[in-house]
Design a protein around this motif. Structure first.
Motif, PDB file in Angstrom:
ATOM      1  N   ARG A  26       8.531  -1.173  -9.764  1.00 48.16           N
ATOM      2  CA  ARG A  26       9.841  -1.427  -9.367  1.00 48.16           C
ATOM      3  C   ARG A  26      11.128  -0.575 -10.061  1.00 48.16           C
ATOM      4  O   ARG A  26      11.930  -0.401 -10.355  1.00 48.16           O
ATOM      5  N   ASP A  27      10.554  -0.048 -11.364  1.00 43.96           N
ATOM      6  CA  ASP A  27      11.133   0.398 -12.378  1.00 43.96           C
ATOM      7  C   ASP A  27      10.359   1.998 -12.745  1.00 43.96           C
ATOM      8  O   ASP A  27       9.442   2.209 -13.994  1.00 43.96           O
ATOM      9  N   VAL A  28      11.034   3.014 -12.429  1.00 46.89           N
ATOM     10  CA  VAL A  28      10.208   4.071 -12.242  1.00 46.89           C
ATOM     11  C   VAL A  28       9.938   4.118 -14.569  1.00 46.89           C
ATOM     12  O   VAL A  28       9.021   4.678 -15.054  1.00 46.89           O
ATOM     13  N   GLU A  29      10.893   4.194 -14.792  1.00 40.82           N
ATOM     14  CA  GLU A  29      11.164   4.230 -16.220  1.00 40.82           C
ATOM     15  C   GLU A  29       9.892   3.696 -16.998  1.00 40.82           C
ATOM     16  O   GLU A  29       9.542   4.384 -17.777  1.00 40.82           O
ATOM     17  N   SER A  31       7.558   1.777 -15.915  1.00 39.34           N
ATOM     18  CA  SER A  31       6.112   2.044 -15.610  1.00 39.34           C
ATOM     19  C   SER A  31       5.516   3.436 -16.610  1.00 39.34           C
ATOM     20  O   SER A  31       4.714   3.478 -17.016  1.00 39.34           O
ATOM     21  N   PRO A  52      12.553   7.816  -5.743  1.00 36.97           N
ATOM     22  CA  PRO A  52      12.956   8.404  -6.871  1.00 36.97           C
ATOM     23  C   PRO A  52      10.790   8.649  -7.511  1.00 36.97           C
ATOM     24  O   PRO A  52      10.592   7.795  -6.432  1.00 36.97           O
ATOM     25  N   GLY A  53      11.188   9.064  -8.323  1.00 38.57           N
ATOM     26  CA  GLY A  53       9.205   8.863  -8.897  1.00 38.57           C
ATOM     27  C   GLY A  53       9.081   9.349 -10.187  1.00 38.57           C
ATOM     28  O   GLY A  53       9.617  10.356 -10.860  1.00 38.57           O
ATOM     29  N   LEU A  67       9.128   5.316  -6.945  1.00 35.92           N
ATOM     30  CA  LEU A  67       9.655   3.428  -6.565  1.00 35.92           C
ATOM     31  C   LEU A  67       9.561   2.552  -5.523  1.00 35.92           C
ATOM     32  O   LEU A  67      10.225   3.055  -4.291  1.00 35.92           O
ATOM     33  N   ASN A  68       9.048   1.859  -5.411  1.00 37.29           N
ATOM     34  CA  ASN A  68       9.632   0.914  -4.590  1.00 37.29           C
ATOM     35  C   ASN A  68      10.362  -1.017  -4.924  1.00 37.29           C
ATOM     36  O   ASN A  68       9.366  -1.548  -6.072  1.00 37.29           O
ATOM     37  N   GLU A  69      11.498  -1.004  -4.629  1.00 33.09           N
ATOM     38  CA  GLU A  69      12.181  -2.321  -5.548  1.00 33.09           C
ATOM     39  C   GLU A  69      11.610  -3.247  -5.350  1.00 33.09           C
ATOM     40  O   GLU A  69      11.615  -4.272  -5.731  1.00 33.09           O
ATOM     41  N   ASP A 136       3.887  -3.888 -13.067  1.00 34.82           N
ATOM     42  CA  ASP A 136       4.082  -3.907 -11.901  1.00 34.82           C
ATOM     43  C   ASP A 136       2.909  -4.813 -11.151  1.00 34.82           C
ATOM     44  O   ASP A 136       2.911  -5.104 -10.076  1.00 34.82           O
TER      45      ASP A 136
END
Length: 151
Positions: A26-29, A31, A52-53, A67-69, A136
């Motif tokens: 949900r939040d790339v940074e 994680s 994004p990733g 990213l998968n919101e 996540d």
């Protein structure tokens, strides 16, 4: 559908290696920081994909965080060995346990605590294993299986 018997005429199987695994986050940074800080993985160059990733290096393999919101479909805040997961192999299992404990991950935390570790010191696999969750709720295994290429 391809049937194995249909492949009998082919030459030997080409060599294959696992290149990467990809996890939805949900939040790339958040994680990426989790994996960088806890497991000392390093960011790798990543093409400018429209989603994004972050790509992280682990030896000669990679972990891709994408990213998968909506996040993952997992809702249980406990590690589940029957769920999709990947495994880190370490040559210092007890050192990794200490590192996790220093970050607040422990096996004596109550069920449902996101930092609870499921520990199998003498599991059926023949080597110690532990399971924990990333931010996540993705399950991660750390084990003491023989290192590839080791003796």
């Amino acid at each position: 559908m391809v049937h194995v018997e249909d492949l009998g005429e082919r030459d030997a199987m080409p060599e294959m290696l696992l290149h990467h695994i990809s996890y939805p986050v949900r939040d790339v940074e958040v994680s990426a920081s989790f994996y960088e800080e806890l497991f000392k993985l390093e960011r790798l160059p990543r093409p400018p994909f429209p989603i994004p990733g972050v790509w992280l290096g682990c030896g000669d393999r990679q972990i891709h965080l994408v990213l998968n919101e909506a996040g993952t479909y997992r809702r249980s805040p406990s590690p589940n060995i029957a769920d999709v997961h990947f495994a880190f192999c370490t040559d210092d299992f007890e050192g990794m346990v200490e590192r996790l404990e220093a970050a607040g991950f422990r096996e004596d935390l109550p069920e449902g605590d996101r930092k609870r570790v499921l520990m199998l010191r003498e599991g059926l696999a023949g080597f110690p294993q532990l399971y924990l969750l990333d931010p996540d709720l993705n399950t991660i295994e750390v084990n003491a299986a023989p290192m590839p290429g080791g003796t």
